[in-house]
Write a protein that holds these residues in place. Structure first.
Motif, short mmCIF file in Angstrom:
data_model
loop_
_atom_site.label_atom_id
_atom_site.label_comp_id
_atom_site.label_asym_id
_atom_site.label_seq_id
_atom_site.Cartn_x
_atom_site.Cartn_y
_atom_site.Cartn_z
N PRO A 177 34.67 44.06 19.68
CA PRO A 177 33.99 42.76 19.84
C PRO A 177 34.24 42.14 21.20
N HIS A 178 35.25 42.63 21.90
CA HIS A 178 35.55 42.08 23.23
C HIS A 178 34.73 42.77 24.32
N ALA A 179 33.93 43.75 23.93
CA ALA A 179 33.20 44.51 24.95
C ALA A 179 32.29 43.62 25.78
N ALA A 180 31.69 42.64 25.12
CA ALA A 180 30.79 41.74 25.86
C ALA A 180 31.54 40.90 26.87
N LEU A 181 32.82 40.65 26.59
CA LEU A 181 33.61 39.81 27.49
C LEU A 181 34.37 40.63 28.52
N ALA A 182 34.49 41.93 28.28
CA ALA A 182 35.31 42.77 29.15
C ALA A 182 34.87 42.73 30.61
N PRO A 183 33.57 42.82 30.92
CA PRO A 183 33.17 42.78 32.34
C PRO A 183 33.61 41.51 33.05
N LEU A 184 33.71 40.42 32.30
CA LEU A 184 34.11 39.15 32.91
C LEU A 184 35.56 39.17 33.36
N LYS A 185 36.36 40.06 32.75
CA LYS A 185 37.78 40.14 33.09
C LYS A 185 38.04 41.01 34.32
N LYS A 186 36.99 41.68 34.80
CA LYS A 186 37.18 42.58 35.93
C LYS A 186 37.23 41.79 37.23
N THR A 187 38.31 41.08 37.40
CA THR A 187 38.53 40.33 38.64
C THR A 187 39.82 40.83 39.27
N SER A 188 40.07 40.42 40.48
CA SER A 188 41.28 40.89 41.16
C SER A 188 42.54 40.34 40.50
N THR A 189 42.39 39.22 39.80
CA THR A 189 43.56 38.62 39.14
C THR A 189 43.72 39.11 37.70
N GLY A 190 42.70 39.71 37.14
CA GLY A 190 42.75 40.11 35.75
C GLY A 190 42.46 38.98 34.79
N VAL A 191 42.19 37.82 35.33
CA VAL A 191 41.83 36.66 34.52
C VAL A 191 40.40 36.27 34.87
N GLU A 192 39.62 35.92 33.85
CA GLU A 192 38.25 35.51 34.10
C GLU A 192 38.23 34.33 35.08
N ASN A 193 37.28 34.37 36.01
CA ASN A 193 37.25 33.34 37.06
C ASN A 193 37.09 31.93 36.49
N LYS A 194 36.24 31.82 35.46
CA LYS A 194 36.02 30.49 34.88
C LYS A 194 37.31 29.94 34.27
N LYS A 195 38.04 30.83 33.61
CA LYS A 195 39.27 30.39 32.95
C LYS A 195 40.32 30.00 34.00
N LEU A 196 40.42 30.80 35.04
CA LEU A 196 41.40 30.50 36.09
C LEU A 196 41.05 29.19 36.79
#
Lengths: 239, 121
Positions: A11-30
């Motif tokens: 179920p996290h597959a849809a969100l997984a691409p969002l986590k592909k940042t240099s920090t490992g944290v979604e940009n919006k969340k950071l």
């Protein structure tokens, strides 16, 4: 992306691409965490301003005589419960349980409105019964600015959550059938109808970010409840 | 309709979310209990410094409970905690410094007014 997510077991597959940042944290969340850190300093200055002026300029009116600590404690209870519902709605969002998420969001909004109603009642009581206004004393100025700023944060949170609730509604949500008659909720339709039917599983992150904001508002109230209200009942500190 | 967009979930994920559900529920009960204790102890005729310390500790416990579990810091990467702590430490330091800097003057004037020249020179 969403079609891919629908076909996978994760179920996290849809969100997984969002986590592909240099920090490992979604940009919006950071970005939200950075904002909350800055908001910490904002409320820190407001709280210290209130406490300092309270100490330097002892007020004529004794705050414990005008405070209704039971009402304030009830407001705290309401805000804590809204935080529970918000956490549950984020959990439901991550599970893809949209109907459950909407119910929890509506509960959070309802509790937020109760909190705001309590604050309006409190302010009204202070102004009418005790004559405490924004300009009547230093205590009034700092108290209203601090608690009012928090109230504005709560109001913005309610508006934000309302928008996400509207996004989860079906396109024709504004039309309800009751005993064979149709009712049009015109004001709500005008404001929220353009948002209806827009929620996708990827937006679970957006709901989580809104949840972070809501929990932060709760955290700030925890500090205000102690520093502004409860400490007043300990006269040794002689504010 | 939006309900038809629900995604399939794995059993493990459901178990994990159910654990979170009970964590959230237990935490909320604890937070309400602490708020009740805070409300009661201000009327208890014991040492005032003890009361003040108790209030600070209880509100800190509530604060940590909300940010650690409700705000998912427990399950998120450490970077989120670090970013938030930077702001929190700066804010706490500012409040502490200001509270120590300003002291009550019996004459009614803030002591900072008399302190400022010595600080500047």
């Amino acid at each position: 992306m969403s079609s891919h997510a629908a076909t996978t077991d994760d179920p996290h597959a849809a969100l997984a691409p969002l986590k592909k940042t240099s920090t490992g944290v979604e940009n919006k969340k950071l970005a939200m965490w950075a904002f909350l850190a800055s908001d910490c300093m904002f409320f820190g200055t407001l709280i210290s301003t209130h406490l300092i002026y309270r100490k330097v300029y002892p007020t004529v009116v004794e705050p414990t005589e005008i405070f209704d600590i039971e009402l304030t404690a009830f407001s705290s209870f309401i805000l804590l419960m809204s935080s529970l519902l918000m956490a549950l709605s984020v959990s439901a969002a991550h599970k893809g349980n949209i109907a459950g998420m909407r119910r929890f969001l509506l509960g959070t909004i309802f509790f937020g409105l109760i909190f705001l109603s309590g604050q309006v009642y409190e302010f009204n009581h202070f102004v009418r019964e005790s004559g405490l206004t924004l300009s009547s004393s230093v205590f009034g100025s700092t108290f209203y600015v601090l608690t009012g700023t928090h109230g504005v944060h709560v109001a913005l949170g309610v508006l934000w959550l309302s928008c996400w609730t509207a996004c989860t509604l079906p396109k024709d949500w504004a039309w309800y059938t009751l005993k064979g008659r149709r009712f049009l909720w015109l004001p709500f339709r005008v404001v929220f109808a353009p948002m209806t039917g827009r929620y996708k599983h990827e937006n679970a992150l957006d709901v989580e970010v809104a949840g972070l904001y809501w929990h932060f508002v709760d955290v700030v109230w925890i500090v205000i409840f102690t520093a502004v209200y409860l400490v007043e009942y300990l006269p040794v500190f002689g504010f | 309709m939006a309900e038809t967009q629900q995604k399939p979930v794995t059993p493990d994920y459901v178990v994990e979310e159910h654990k979170k559900y009970f964590t959230f529920f237990n935490l909320s009960i604890a937070l309400i209990a602490i708020t009740g204790i805070e409300l009661v102890i201000i009327y208890v005729p014991v040492n005032r410094w003890f009361l003040f310390t108790s209030l600070m500790v209880l509100s800190t416990v509530k604060f940590i409970g909300v940010i650690w579990w409700f705000m998912h810091l427990r399950w998120d990467r450490a970077l989120c905690t670090i970013v938030f702590l930077i702001g929190l430490i700066l804010a706490t330091g500012t409040v502490t410094a200001l509270m120590l800097l300003f002291r009550r003057d019996p004459d009614g004037a803030p002591e900072i007014m008399t302190l400022l020249p010595s600080l500047l020179w």
